[in-house]
Design a protein around this motif. Sequence first.
Motif, PDB file in Angstrom:
ATOM      1  N   ASP A  86     -51.199   0.039   0.327  1.00 28.72           N
ATOM      2  CA  ASP A  86     -49.971   0.256   1.100  1.00 28.72           C
ATOM      3  C   ASP A  86     -50.238   1.265   2.214  1.00 28.72           C
ATOM      4  OD1 ASP A  86     -47.434   0.453   2.063  1.00 28.72           O
ATOM      5  OD2 ASP A  86     -46.495   1.042   0.170  1.00 28.72           O
ATOM      6  N   TYR A  87     -50.921   0.795   3.269  1.00 25.19           N
ATOM      7  CA  TYR A  87     -51.287   1.670   4.375  1.00 25.19           C
ATOM      8  C   TYR A  87     -50.069   2.146   5.156  1.00 25.19           C
ATOM      9  CZ  TYR A  87     -55.989  -0.215   3.606  1.00 25.19           C
ATOM     10  OH  TYR A  87     -57.183  -0.579   3.055  1.00 25.19           O
ATOM     11  N   ALA A  88     -49.061   1.299   5.272  1.00 22.52           N
ATOM     12  CA  ALA A  88     -47.884   1.665   6.076  1.00 22.52           C
ATOM     13  C   ALA A  88     -47.192   2.888   5.488  1.00 22.52           C
ATOM     14  CB  ALA A  88     -46.924   0.485   6.159  1.00 22.52           C
ATOM     15  N   THR A  89     -46.930   2.875   4.194  1.00 29.30           N
ATOM     16  CA  THR A  89     -46.261   4.008   3.562  1.00 29.30           C
ATOM     17  C   THR A  89     -47.119   5.264   3.631  1.00 29.30           C
ATOM     18  OG1 THR A  89     -45.028   2.573   2.054  1.00 29.30           O
ATOM     19  CG2 THR A  89     -45.305   4.869   1.390  1.00 29.30           C
ATOM     20  N   THR A 103     -49.445   6.091   5.820  1.00 26.72           N
ATOM     21  CA  THR A 103     -49.487   6.613   7.183  1.00 26.72           C
ATOM     22  C   THR A 103     -48.173   7.312   7.523  1.00 26.72           C
ATOM     23  OG1 THR A 103     -51.007   4.864   7.877  1.00 26.72           O
ATOM     24  CG2 THR A 103     -49.788   6.002   9.611  1.00 26.72           C
ATOM     25  N   GLY A 104     -47.051   6.706   7.154  1.00 27.51           N
ATOM     26  CA  GLY A 104     -45.757   7.328   7.412  1.00 27.51           C
ATOM     27  C   GLY A 104     -45.621   8.672   6.727  1.00 27.51           C
ATOM     28  N   GLN A 105     -46.177   8.804   5.527  1.00 27.50           N
ATOM     29  CA  GLN A 105     -46.123  10.084   4.819  1.00 27.50           C
ATOM     30  C   GLN A 105     -46.917  11.157   5.555  1.00 27.50           C
ATOM     31  OE1 GLN A 105     -47.522   8.881   0.946  1.00 27.50           O
ATOM     32  NE2 GLN A 105     -45.460   8.412   0.198  1.00 27.50           N
ATOM     33  N   ASP A 116     -50.827  -2.578   9.692  1.00 25.60           N
ATOM     34  CA  ASP A 116     -49.983  -1.857   8.734  1.00 25.60           C
ATOM     35  C   ASP A 116     -49.972  -0.358   9.027  1.00 25.60           C
ATOM     36  OD1 ASP A 116     -49.423  -4.224   7.519  1.00 25.60           O
ATOM     37  OD2 ASP A 116     -50.671  -3.886   5.749  1.00 25.60           O
ATOM     38  N   ARG A 117     -51.104   0.194   9.399  1.00 30.95           N
ATOM     39  CA  ARG A 117     -51.151   1.617   9.748  1.00 30.95           C
ATOM     40  C   ARG A 117     -50.262   1.898  10.965  1.00 30.95           C
ATOM     41  NH1 ARG A 117     -56.326   0.522   7.551  1.00 30.95           N
ATOM     42  NH2 ARG A 117     -57.273   2.258   6.383  1.00 30.95           N
ATOM     43  N   ARG A 141     -47.774   0.106  12.048  1.00 28.57           N
ATOM     44  CA  ARG A 141     -46.375  -0.110  11.688  1.00 28.57           C
ATOM     45  C   ARG A 141     -45.815   1.105  10.951  1.00 28.57           C
ATOM     46  NH1 ARG A 141     -44.626  -2.452   7.019  1.00 28.57           N
ATOM     47  NH2 ARG A 141     -46.700  -3.304   6.623  1.00 28.57           N
ATOM     48  N   GLY A 142     -46.611   1.690  10.043  1.00 27.47           N
ATOM     49  CA  GLY A 142     -46.165   2.879   9.321  1.00 27.47           C
ATOM     50  C   GLY A 142     -45.997   4.075  10.236  1.00 27.47           C
ATOM     51  N   ALA A 169     -42.241   5.893  11.248  1.00 29.21           N
ATOM     52  CA  ALA A 169     -42.007   7.294  10.881  1.00 29.21           C
ATOM     53  C   ALA A 169     -41.604   8.158  12.065  1.00 29.21           C
ATOM     54  CB  ALA A 169     -43.265   7.885  10.224  1.00 29.21           C
TER      55      ALA A 169
END
Length: 343
Positions: free
Chosen positions: A174-177, A179-181, A208-209, A211-212, A216
């Motif tokens: 889950d790269y998006a989550t 990266t957002g963190q 995905d990165r 997008r995250g 954010a």
Amino acid sequence: MVSNRRVTQLDIARLAGVSQATVSLVLNGTEYALARIPQETRERVQRIIRETRYVPDPIARRMAKGSNRILGVFTYEPAFPSAQADFFLPFLFGIEEEAQARGYDLLLLTGVGQGAQRKIFAEESRLRIADGCIVLGRAFDRDELQRLVAGDYPFVAIGRREDAGAPVPFVGADYATATGQLVQQARALGHTRLAYLGPTDTAESTADRWRGFRAALETDLRMALHMTDTAGTDAALMDAVLQSGATAVFCVELADAMRLEAAARARDLRLPQHLSVMALGSHLRAESSRTRFASFHIPREEMGRQATAMLVRRIEGGTGEPVQQALLPCEPIAGDTLGPAPR
């Protein structure tokens, strides 16, 4: 009774005065099938098996059951050169461990062609040697993926994949989550001007990165610099970052984070006092770096294990097994390169 060559079922049948089919039933038959063979015949066959020390051929038995108990592993890029070994090896460790636990052997399939020209399918495809296949690669051939999805051959992709005519079975991260963190951590430390270095759409993992990262960004966060092409000297890369006014840099590739760290040292700048730098994913090469970058852990071994378990379920469950997709969480790595925004 029999020469030193390997004893076969045909030899047993000849010595017992029965057909080879009867010998096969004694060895492999169900209780119902065995009930059709007279007890005296069964005992005679079993006695000759003991006397000849017959050992069943495992390959022949597997073929009779329609299974080789072999899992294929196909990589679109060479798996073992030093430049990419740290990307593929953790996946292979997890695949090997799970395959062994489930009683399957592994077969590395390299397809045809060289490097980026590798293909799963060829005029004489060897996929069917294995009962199913795990497919790895930063980017997949879309035509081949559609062909796999449309066919009846069991496979599982490592890494999230967009639908290819139908859902693709995969185990990804889950790269998006994650990266957002990282973006939220930087925001909590006062960073409002951010830089993003790296591609955004070359594969699902990079998309995905990105997008995250975009998701954010809030009203008080500004993307001061976005570079999809980081070619050039380390000094030029650092110039672009400093001139943008960014105080926190998010690097898709660890190599770019290491370049910024080297350029900072050359200018007597310190991370994170003067600039925060983050790598969007763990990397074995980071262990040899003098700096521990703020990042997140990609669970590559666990992805390999779960992909193997998923593939075995698809093989043993047959065509009725539903398509499964799983995204595994990425644990944050605090590192030493993310600190309060400089005043």
